[in-house]
Structure formats: structure tokens, C-alpha cells
Write a protein that holds these residues in place. Structure first.
Motif, mmCIF file in Angstrom:
data_model
loop_
_atom_site.group_PDB
_atom_site.id
_atom_site.type_symbol
_atom_site.label_atom_id
_atom_site.label_comp_id
_atom_site.label_asym_id
_atom_site.label_seq_id
_atom_site.Cartn_x
_atom_site.Cartn_y
_atom_site.Cartn_z
ATOM 1 N N VAL A 71 0.842 -1.205 0.000
ATOM 2 C CA VAL A 71 0.000 0.000 0.000
ATOM 3 C C VAL A 71 0.874 1.250 0.000
ATOM 4 O O VAL A 71 0.612 2.202 -0.745
ATOM 5 C CB VAL A 71 -0.986 -0.003 1.193
ATOM 6 N N VAL A 72 1.940 1.254 0.806
ATOM 7 C CA VAL A 72 2.865 2.399 0.807
ATOM 8 C C VAL A 72 3.526 2.539 -0.564
ATOM 9 O O VAL A 72 3.635 3.640 -1.107
ATOM 10 C CB VAL A 72 3.920 2.251 1.932
ATOM 11 N N THR A 76 3.102 5.779 -3.130
ATOM 12 C CA THR A 76 4.266 6.634 -3.391
ATOM 13 C C THR A 76 4.854 6.362 -4.769
ATOM 14 O O THR A 76 4.678 7.149 -5.686
ATOM 15 C CB THR A 76 5.334 6.440 -2.306
ATOM 16 N N VAL A 77 5.524 5.250 -4.919
ATOM 17 C CA VAL A 77 6.252 4.959 -6.153
ATOM 18 C C VAL A 77 5.309 4.754 -7.331
ATOM 19 O O VAL A 77 5.558 5.242 -8.432
ATOM 20 C CB VAL A 77 7.160 3.717 -5.961
ATOM 21 N N LEU A 78 4.226 4.044 -7.125
ATOM 22 C CA LEU A 78 3.301 3.726 -8.207
ATOM 23 C C LEU A 78 2.112 4.681 -8.272
ATOM 24 O O LEU A 78 1.106 4.375 -8.906
ATOM 25 C CB LEU A 78 2.796 2.288 -8.052
ATOM 26 N N SER A 79 2.229 5.839 -7.644
ATOM 27 C CA SER A 79 1.086 6.766 -7.600
ATOM 28 C C SER A 79 0.714 7.290 -8.977
ATOM 29 O O SER A 79 -0.431 7.680 -9.208
ATOM 30 C CB SER A 79 1.379 7.937 -6.668
ATOM 31 N N GLY A 80 1.642 7.291 -9.920
ATOM 32 C CA GLY A 80 1.339 7.748 -11.271
ATOM 33 C C GLY A 80 0.343 6.853 -11.983
ATOM 34 O O GLY A 80 -0.324 7.274 -12.922
ATOM 35 N N MET A 81 0.216 5.601 -11.544
ATOM 36 C CA MET A 81 -0.731 4.689 -12.164
ATOM 37 C C MET A 81 -2.166 5.061 -11.813
ATOM 38 O O MET A 81 -3.093 4.676 -12.523
ATOM 39 C CB MET A 81 -0.455 3.256 -11.718
ATOM 40 N N ARG A 82 -2.360 5.805 -10.744
ATOM 41 C CA ARG A 82 -3.699 6.217 -10.339
ATOM 42 C C ARG A 82 -4.261 7.288 -11.262
ATOM 43 O O ARG A 82 -5.455 7.397 -11.450
ATOM 44 C CB ARG A 82 -3.690 6.795 -8.927
#
Length: 155
Positions: A71-72, A76-82
């Protein structure tokens, strides 16, 4: 309550992961996807780990750590996928997609500056954008659009 936990197997974790994945598909939050992946990792742990490590306490620890970490990572790292991708600026905007294209006047334009032009294989209503006169057969270029009318000028 402890009896429920002592009977946890990798099948339970696979089912929990599938259930969470199904809920994720309905909600689209992306967080439940990470938690369902953590459940599947816990299922792999429960299947492959030695019996003395894959107790219910070990499984819950692996699930908790994996869920928290994923979830973290997702936040953070994969937030661009949202973020949804930007749609093409002329997608489903037929008149806007004509801007910059060349065409041929299919008749003389009226004194008010309106007429028809053939762009590709379609004839469109058009207006003169610069006040010039356009005669049949002259080449034009589309400079803009107003409603369903192309704004054109001589080439």
C-alpha cells in the motif's frame, strides 16, 4: 477465535485475494489491489514455507507486512498509475480534428461568406475566416470550427 486462525491454509489466502480483487474491480481504489496481492503472497508463503514458519501467526505477520509495504509502495512509487491518462485533444471532436486540413470549395461562397468545402471524402459547411472571397475549385485550409461549421481561408 484462535481456532479460526489455526486452520488457515493457502486456499483461504487465495480466496481472500480473489474476493479483494473482485471488490477492487468494482471500486477502482487501487489500494485493495495491493492488499489482494499481499493475500496472494501470503498464500505462496503458506504453501512453500516450512510448517514451523507458516503458522497462523507467521501468515498474519507476512500478510500485514506485505499489505503495508505494498500500500505504501502503491501510494508513493506507483502513484502515477492512479492518474488517468490525458485523452487525445480531438477525440470525439470531429470539427476540431479538421483544423489544419486542406480541402476544395465545392461551390462559390455567398456574399455573407458561407459555402461548402470538401475535406477528404466529406462535404462540410464552411465560412470564410478572413473575409476573402472563395470560388468553386479553390483550395482552402481549415483554421478553426464553430459548431458544425469549418472556418476556412484560401491556401
Amino acid at each position: 477465535m484462535e481456532q479460526i486462525f489455526t486452520e488457515l491454509t493457502f486456499w483461504h489466502w487465495l480466496a481472500i485475494g480473489l474476493l479483494l480483487f473482485g471488490i477492487e474491480m468494482m471500486t477502482g481504489t487501487f489500494d485493495l489491489l495491493m492488499v489482494s496481492i499481499a493475500a496472494w503472497l501470503t498464500a505462496a508463503f503458506a504453501y512453500f514455507a516450512p510448517d514451523n514458519l507458516s503458522t497462523w501467526q507467521g501468515q498474519l505477520i507476512v500478510f500485514g507486512v506485505a499489505a503495508f509495504a505494498l500500500v505504501v509502495l502503491g501510494r508513493t512509487v506507483l502513484s502515477g498509475m492512479r492518474n488517468s491518462g490525458e485523452e487525445h485533444p480531438t477525440l470525439n471532436k470531429r470539427m476540431a480534428s479538421l483544423v489544419g486540413q486542406r480541402g476544395i470549395a465545392t461551390g462559390d461562397f455567398s456574399a455573407a461568406g458561407s459555402g461548402r468545402v470538401k475535406i477528404g471524402d466529406t462535404v462540410w459547411g464552411a465560412e470564410v475566416s478572413d473575409g476573402s472571397t472563395i470560388s468553386e475549385g479553390e483550395a482552402v485550409i481549415v483554421e478553426g470550427a464553430r459548431m458544425n461549421t469549418a472556418l476556412v481561408r484560401k491556401v
